[in-house]
Scaffold this active site. Structure first.
Site, mmCIF file in Angstrom:
data_model
loop_
_atom_site.group_PDB
_atom_site.id
_atom_site.type_symbol
_atom_site.label_atom_id
_atom_site.label_comp_id
_atom_site.label_asym_id
_atom_site.label_seq_id
_atom_site.Cartn_x
_atom_site.Cartn_y
_atom_site.Cartn_z
ATOM 1 N N LYS A 23 0.832 -1.202 0.000
ATOM 2 C CA LYS A 23 0.000 0.000 0.000
ATOM 3 C C LYS A 23 0.871 1.258 0.000
ATOM 4 O O LYS A 23 0.651 2.179 -0.774
ATOM 5 C CB LYS A 23 -0.906 -0.033 1.239
ATOM 6 C CG LYS A 23 -2.043 0.932 1.172
ATOM 7 C CD LYS A 23 -2.928 0.818 2.415
ATOM 8 C CE LYS A 23 -3.705 -0.487 2.414
ATOM 9 N NZ LYS A 23 -4.328 -0.784 3.707
ATOM 10 N N GLY A 102 -8.011 -7.518 5.513
ATOM 11 C CA GLY A 102 -8.790 -7.671 6.748
ATOM 12 C C GLY A 102 -8.061 -8.354 7.887
ATOM 13 O O GLY A 102 -8.628 -8.573 8.946
ATOM 14 N N MET A 104 -5.208 -7.379 9.488
ATOM 15 C CA MET A 104 -4.595 -6.522 10.507
ATOM 16 C C MET A 104 -5.482 -5.300 10.763
ATOM 17 O O MET A 104 -6.524 -5.151 10.173
ATOM 18 C CB MET A 104 -3.198 -6.121 10.059
ATOM 19 C CG MET A 104 -2.246 -7.293 10.092
ATOM 20 S SD MET A 104 -0.621 -6.845 9.531
ATOM 21 C CE MET A 104 -0.892 -6.518 7.823
ATOM 22 N N CYS A 831 7.060 -37.568 -5.808
ATOM 23 C CA CYS A 831 5.639 -37.918 -5.884
ATOM 24 C C CYS A 831 4.923 -37.715 -4.553
ATOM 25 O O CYS A 831 3.798 -38.151 -4.387
ATOM 26 C CB CYS A 831 5.472 -39.343 -6.385
ATOM 27 S SG CYS A 831 6.210 -40.567 -5.300
HETATM 28 C C1 PEP Z 1 5.431 -40.400 0.141
HETATM 29 O O1 PEP Z 1 5.768 -40.956 1.172
HETATM 30 O O2 PEP Z 1 5.724 -39.224 -0.129
HETATM 31 C C2 PEP Z 1 4.614 -41.110 -0.856
HETATM 32 C C3 PEP Z 1 4.353 -40.563 -2.023
HETATM 33 O O3 PEP Z 1 4.103 -42.316 -0.509
HETATM 34 P P1 PEP Z 1 2.823 -42.501 0.456
HETATM 35 O O4 PEP Z 1 2.191 -41.170 0.644
HETATM 36 O O5 PEP Z 1 1.947 -43.460 -0.269
HETATM 37 O O6 PEP Z 1 3.439 -43.057 1.673
#
Ligand code: PEP
Ligand code: MG
Length: 876
Positions: A23, A102, A104, A831
């Site tokens: 701001k 909103g 603070m 993953c």
């Molecule tokens: C993990 O541990 O990040 C993973 C992808 O496997 P899971 O969540 O199935 O343990």
């Protein structure tokens, strides 16, 4: 030279956002480019940090600078603080680096006292307004700066209204308001032991401190955690002279956007009120006029307003959200900022600005928050209905979207009512894999316990189902099939609505509307794909999820969790049989039953992915998750298996583990029972061959071994995989390459990644387990105490959602370097849930990973985050 903690608006500019807050930087920038802005000054974010360092005091050096800036402001405006004739009144507002709407505190009309109130009455020719402002200021100051309970003040107002038989605040006369002021001051004395400060400078210093303190109020802390804002940034404080929109019919006030924030249309969009102050617009007592009407009422002001709005948009090269006030025919801009907008509007505006030649594609890609894309992929509540709705409770916004349906407390009930055509919401204390069918059937899931990576949250996000988790406010009574909150009971079959993006729970039905994916989305995502280097895969265990992910742009599957396939009704008996087998022969018999089903699963997935890479992971969770716990179910299973109840029960008891997440799971299962790995390898390779033959896709199966911590452990399992795979391929007389890789999810695997890489064609970081094991707290239980950590500023965010770059991230970097050092062509991906978190994606991009894999509904988000990472930090 003395450090500068206070800047007049004329001394700053837009590039000073970190120091002056968003701001403050914009007010300075507007001042510089000649926009009429009521003048004032900004106290820097560094002053806020220093306030905390100095033990919550404002040191003399800064007080001096504030006083100087105040003097300058008096000169510029020609008004005087506390003056009876021409008083300077100011607003005191917070303003962090990024806007925290909103969160603070703000104080308006500061500078009012027993004298200056008369000046305001005279100037505005409106005594009632002057005293109304004064009583509001006393209340706001007492509440915000002094921490007095504002109900004490509200009660007085109610008392006077009762005495006089008034219904509305607007019924109060000038004399009533004068009395309110007196009574407010009395309360102040009673509570504070001193009279209400008449010295505006004292009012100002207390208010500045209050804004600094509000940086650490609980709302702000939660907001920061949800929005990746660091507590070390601090907030700036803007002190701005007030102008009055209520000085007759040539005055007014309003808010406007340079484009429509709901749909992105290139048209000015806004509202205003003649003869009013900002609060009146917000309070909704009078209905504001559309901005186009200003052209008739005050044409000169309208033309000036339009030309400045255009100028601001061109200057900031983005849609602006502006506040303005007209004081006796003179237009002022009080604020401008990049306007908040819905996701469809964000995409249209970004694409339009490129087409208009204002932005390059790369600049446009940086204008859209990856997280915003989420809302495009889920149903949403009807905006008009939502506006009128009040939540009954709030939990964690675990999986976005809007859901409305009848509540059921067991997966079976949810499933059976869904089959009858009802829309259902599954309400559970917490979910377990056994609830999967109820979860699939549900429009939305509400749990009392569990955090953002609890079973319910992860599974719901994977399916794109709305989920509110960890909603401790509601008390579930499973026996009576109801839950209560704030004394109200909601029975089985009652309607509720869930907002998975805010965590709000509503005690009635709210209409939902289907997601609309417009053409702009496609154009925008194409630009993202042309830009990014990091590949984006998905975590999917069913053909349906896989197809969905491909529609969202997934380039492959990075994690197919085979255990999820084991929970289906038709498989669980065979799975249970396998687990309680007493010897290899029995186990093989059970595995024989599972083989054709697994093969069919994989055939479905390979077909859905049309030749894109697919990583399939071997069975991973602790086995007890599959076992029945209820006496009835154990009896049923024992009958099915032809063994006695006692025998089965004692086997189940013997499988009990004190710490199952660190127990007999992952590759440890296949070390004990290689026949499981044999069956899974067979299912994968046979499925791949069958689809290759049928469809001609060049499939290279990727088999992933979970929870490895030692090279020899991986080798032991891998040898089985290779033996079986080679055997099948040779028997089929076909050419097929395949890869065997491992998850890196145990710290020891990261530490010995160079050794492990010798046995692995690829690594995939399982950052869920890696986070759990590195911190040494359970991913299922940490939610119970992490809130204490946020409240006490020990942690700023949930490490299961946003990668802990300093700790877990170091392991990721180290394992990548060690692994690639040992094996140059090693493919490295991730993953865990972090694959769908924008700041974590940026980290993986910077670390040089090949891909991230996330749930289907996060794929577009990851694609955009990857593109933004490439723009900010290009890599080859
Ligand atoms: C993990 O541990 O990040 C993973 C992808 O496997 P899971 O969540 O199935 O343990
Ligand atoms: Mg894991």
């Amino acid at each position: 030279m003395e450090k500068k903690y206070v800047y007049l608006f004329s001394e700053g500019n837009a590039s000073m956002r970190n120091l002056l807050g968003g701001k403050g930087a914009n007010l300075a920038e507007m001042t510089n480019i000649g926009i009429p802005v009521p003048q004032g000054f900004t106290i820097t974010t560094e002053a806020c940090t220093k306030y905390y360092e100095d033990g919550e005091i404002i040191v003399d050096e800064i007080i001096q600078q504030i006083n100087n800036a105040l003097k300058n402001t008096e000169e510029i405006t020609g008004k005087k603080f506390g003056d009876k004739q021409n008083p300077l009144l100011v607003s005191v507002r917070s303003g962090a680096r990024v806007s925290m709407p909103g969160m603070m505190d703000t104080i308006l009309n500061l500078g009012l006292n027993d004298e200056s109130v008369k000046g305001v009455a005279e100037l505005t020719q409106n005594e009632r307004f002057a005293y109304d402002s004064y009583r509001r200021f006393i209340q706001m100051f007492s509440d915000v700066a002094m921490g007095l309970d504002k109900r004490k003040f509200e009660n007085i107002l109610d008392e006077i209204k009762d005495e006089k038989n008034y219904e509305y605040d607007t019924d109060l006369t000038t004399d009533d308001l004068k009395e309110v002021v007196e009574r407010y001051k009395e309360i102040y004395v009673k509570e504070m032991g001193s009279s209400f400060p008449q010295d505006p400078k004292e009012q100002l210093m207390e208010s500045v401190k209050a804004v600094f303190r509000s940086w650490n109020n609980p709302r702000a802390i939660v907001y920061r955690r949800l929005n990746d804002i660091s507590s070390s940034w601090g907030t700036a404080v803007n002190v701005q002279s007030m102008v009055f929109g209520n000085m007759g019919n040539t005055s007014g006030t309003g808010v406007a956007f340079t484009r429509n924030p709901a749909n992105g249309k290139n048209e000015i969009f806004g509202e205003y009120l003649i003869n009013a102050q900002g609060e009146d617009v917000v309070a909704g007592i009078r209905t504001p006029q559309p901005i186009s009407k200003l052209k008739e009422e005050l044409p000169k002001c309208f033309d000036e307003f339009m030309s400045i709005a255009k100028k601001l948009e061109a200057h900031y090269r983005d849609m602006q959200d502006m506040e303005f006030t007209i004081e006796q025919g003179k237009l002022y801009f009080l604020q401008t900022r990049n306007g908040k907008r819905t996701a469809p509007a964000a995409l249209k505006i970004a694409v339009d600005l490129v087409e208009e030649g204002v932005l390059t594609k790369k600049e446009a890609l940086l204008k859209v928050e990856p997280k915003q894309l989420d809302s495009l992929l889920h149903p949403a509540f009807d905006e008009n209905e939502l506006k009128k709705a009040n939540p009954i409770a709030k939990g964690l916004p675990a999986s976005p979207g809007a859901a409305c349906g009848r509540i059921y407390f067991t997966a079976q009930e949810a499933k059976s009512h869904h089959e009858k055509g009802e829309k259902v919401i599954l309400v559970r204390l917490e979910t377990s894999p056994e609830d999967i069918e109820g979860m699939v059937a549900a429009e939305g899931i509400l749990t009392v316990r569990g955090g953002m990576t609890s079973h319910a949250a992860v599974v719901a996000r994977g399916m794109g189902t709305c989920c509110v988790a960890g909603c401790g406010e509601i008390k579930v009574n499973e026996e009576e099939r109801k839950f209560t909150v704030n004394g109200n009971a909601y029975q089985e079959g009652d309607y509720i609505s869930l907002d998975g993006s805010t965590g709000n729970v509503y005690g009635f039905a709210i209409k939902t509307v289907a997601p609309e994916i417009t053409g702009y989305f496609g154009i925008f995502m194409k630009w993202a794909d042309e830009t990014r280097k990091l590949k984006v895969r998905t975590n999917a265990d069913t053909p349906r999820d896989a197809e969905q992910a491909v529609r969202f742009g997934a380039e492959g599957i990075g994690l197919c969790r085979t255990e999820h396939m084991f929970f289906n009704e038709d498989r669980i008996p065979a799975v249970r049989e396998m687990i309680v087998s007493e010897n290899e022969e029995q186990r093989r018999k059970a595995l024989e039953k599972l083989l054709p089903m697994q093969r069919e699963d994989f055939i479905g997935i390979y077909k859905a992915m049309e030749g894109r890479p697919v990583t399939i992971r071997f069975l991973d969770p602790p086995l007890h998750e599959f076992l029945p716990t209820e006496e009835e179910d154990i009896k049923e299973l024992s009958e099915e298996m032809g063994i006695s109840y006692e025998e089965l029960n004692s086997t189940i008891q013997s499988l009990h583990e004190f710490n199952p997440m660190m127990g007999h799971r992952g590759c440890r299962l296949t070390v004990s029972y290689p026949e499981i790995a044999e069956m899974q390898t067979r299912a994968i390779i046979e499925a791949a061959i069958s689809v290759k033959k049928e469809k001609g896709y060049d499939i290279v199966p990727e088999i992933m071994i979970p929870l490895v911590g030692e090279r020899k452990e991986l080798k032991y399992v891998k040898d089985t995989v290779v033996r079986i795979a080679d055997e099948i391929i040779a028997d089929e007389g076909i050419h097929m390459d395949y890869k065997v890789g491992t998850m890196i999810e145990i710290p020891r695997a990261a530490l010995t990644a160079d050794e492990i890489a010798k046995e692995a064609d690829f690594f995939s970081f399982g950052t869920n387990d890696l986070t759990q094991m590195t911190f040494g707290f359970s991913r299922d239980d940490a939610g119970k105490f992490l809130n204490d950590y946020y409240e006490r500023s020990v942690y700023e965010f949930d490490p299961f959602q946003k990668l802990d770059q300093n700790g877990v991230g170091k392991l990721v970097e180290m394992a990548t370097t060690l692994g690639r050092g040992a094996r140059k062509d090693l493919k490295v991906g991730i993953c865990g849930e972090h694959g769908g978190d924008p700041s974590s994606v940026e980290f993986f991009h910077n670390t040089g990973l090949d891909y991230v894999s996330c749930s289907p509904f996060r794929v577009p988000l990851a694609r955009l985050a990857a593109a933004q990472s490439q723009i900010n930090n290009p890599r080859k």
